[in-house]
Write an enzyme that holds these catalytic residues in place. Structure first.
Site, PDB file in Angstrom:
ATOM      1  N   ASN A  78      41.635  17.914   5.002  1.00 57.96           N
ATOM      2  CA  ASN A  78      42.711  17.580   4.466  1.00 57.96           C
ATOM      3  C   ASN A  78      43.545  18.709   4.051  1.00 57.96           C
ATOM      4  OD1 ASN A  78      41.555  18.689   1.977  1.00 57.96           O
ATOM      5  ND2 ASN A  78      40.165  16.700   2.239  1.00 57.96           N
ATOM      6  N   SER A 147      30.301  20.209  15.408  1.00 60.67           N
ATOM      7  CA  SER A 147      29.535  19.027  14.775  1.00 60.67           C
ATOM      8  C   SER A 147      30.160  18.303  13.613  1.00 60.67           C
ATOM      9  CB  SER A 147      27.896  19.537  14.415  1.00 60.67           C
ATOM     10  OG  SER A 147      27.488  20.614  15.401  1.00 60.67           O
ATOM     11  N   LYS A 190      24.932  21.436  19.030  1.00 65.60           N
ATOM     12  CA  LYS A 190      24.858  20.169  19.979  1.00 65.60           C
ATOM     13  C   LYS A 190      23.670  19.556  19.516  1.00 65.60           C
ATOM     14  CE  LYS A 190      28.490  20.600  22.471  1.00 65.60           C
ATOM     15  NZ  LYS A 190      29.517  19.679  22.245  1.00 65.60           N
ATOM     16  N   SER A 222      35.719  23.659  32.905  1.00 66.38           N
ATOM     17  CA  SER A 222      36.866  23.622  32.041  1.00 66.38           C
ATOM     18  C   SER A 222      37.409  24.934  31.323  1.00 66.38           C
ATOM     19  CB  SER A 222      36.624  22.656  30.887  1.00 66.38           C
ATOM     20  OG  SER A 222      35.424  23.570  29.938  1.00 66.38           O
TER      21      SER A 222
END
Ligand code: NAI
Length: 286
Positions: A78, A147, A190, A222
């Site tokens: 936020n 994460s 991960k 990628s």
């Protein structure tokens, strides 16, 4: 009625996020995306100039449409979280409302609800450093971007997800086996993502009837993977050693994501699904 998907982590046509968007679009879903703020301008202008025209083509000949692109930085929940140097950063100045909470609010205002949430983003500033040489700051940054960003996305989007909805993230086998070169705490990030997938599946399943799964994907060239620096070696290794000796195409991961998001997968939750030509099943190289 068609489903609506929000895909976080699309900034070009090379990554898994784009491929997942295409497979979901081909299955009839409405696509909205969240694009990392510093990458937003190039992505939007490339789209406008038709640079992705060819890769927007769906199997039925139509072009994938993106109903709306939201600027997003999933490292901030936020506005109170945003430090001064980011607020005043040139690459952020032109965009507003890009914290996770604000994006969820905007999506709610613009679309009401979604059915599918995809997390296809990761970042580890020290990824090229071995874990033993990773700083605390670099480690925590990898966990924050790769994460916690998923926990935050789910937390803010679950309230606008229709019951029966589905959420998917992307993980990598370095979480459970040693992959030298995937450093900076990215292997740890991960592992956290996979563990969180189970706990979040329980919580979001009980509370909101939402399924939570992660796809452990094989190597893809990628933008993010090229930045790590060992992607060609990983692709060669897979070609040489995986049960299926073909280069993994992003579409194959996209299609698995479309399956997981669909009612065909209505009993699958809390799972790590391998889409890697079977490489994870090997015990030794051949
Ligand atoms: P990509 O470069 O297409 O996607 C990563 C995206 O994350 C980029 O669009 C980047 O702008 C965005 N991003 C980074 N930090 C962000 C932040 N703070 N807020 C919002 N967006 C942010 O690369 P790729 O490889 O398709 O990555 C997608 C997911 O697939 C990642 O979770 C990655 O770890 C995972 N994966 C990739 C593999 C590969 O070989 N490429 C293998 C297994 C998993």
């Amino acid at each position: 009625k068609g489903k609506r998907a929000f895909i976080a982590g699309v900034a070009d046509d090379n990554g898994y996020g784009w491929a997942i968007a295409k497979s979901l679009a081909a299955a009839g879903a409405e696509i909205i995306v969240g694009t990392w703020v510093p990458a937003l301008n190039i992505f939007e202008s490339s789209l406008r100039r038709g640079k992705f025209h060819e890769s927007q083509a769906l199997p039925n000949g139509s072009l994938m449409e993106i109903a709306k692109i939201y600027p997003l930085d999933a490292v901030f929940d936020n506005p109170e979280d945003v430090p001064e140097d980011i607020k005043t950063n040139k690459r952020y100045a032109g965009s507003t409302n890009w914290t996770v909470q604000e994006v969820a609010e905007s999506v709610k205002k613009d679309f009401g609800t979604i059915d599918i949430l995809v997390h296809s983003l990761a970042n580890g500033p020290e990824v090229s450093k071995p874990l033993l040489e990773t700083s605390r700051k670099g480690y925590l940054a990898a966990l924050s971007a790769s994460s916690y960003s998923y926990i935050s996305l789910l937390k803010h989007f679950v309230p606008i997800m229709n019951p029966g909805g589905s959420s998917i993230s992307l993980t990598y086998i370095a979480s459970e086996r040693i992959i030298p070169g995937y450093g900076g705490g990215m292997s740890s990030a991960k592992a956290a993502l996979e563990s969180d997938t189970r706990v979040l599946a329980f919580e979001a399943g009980r509370k909101n009837k939402i399924r939570v799964n992660t796809i452990s994907a094989g190597p893809l060239r990628s933008r993010a993977a090229k930045a790590i620096g060992f992607i060609d070696m990983m692709i060669d290794y897979s070609l040489a050693n995986a049960p299926l000796q073909k280069e993994l195409s992003a579409v194959e991961v996209g299609n698995a994501a479309a399956f997981l998001a669909s009612p065909l997968a209505s009993a699958i939750s809390g799972s790590v699904i391998y889409v890697d030509n079977g490489l994870d099943a090997m015990g030794v190289g051949v």
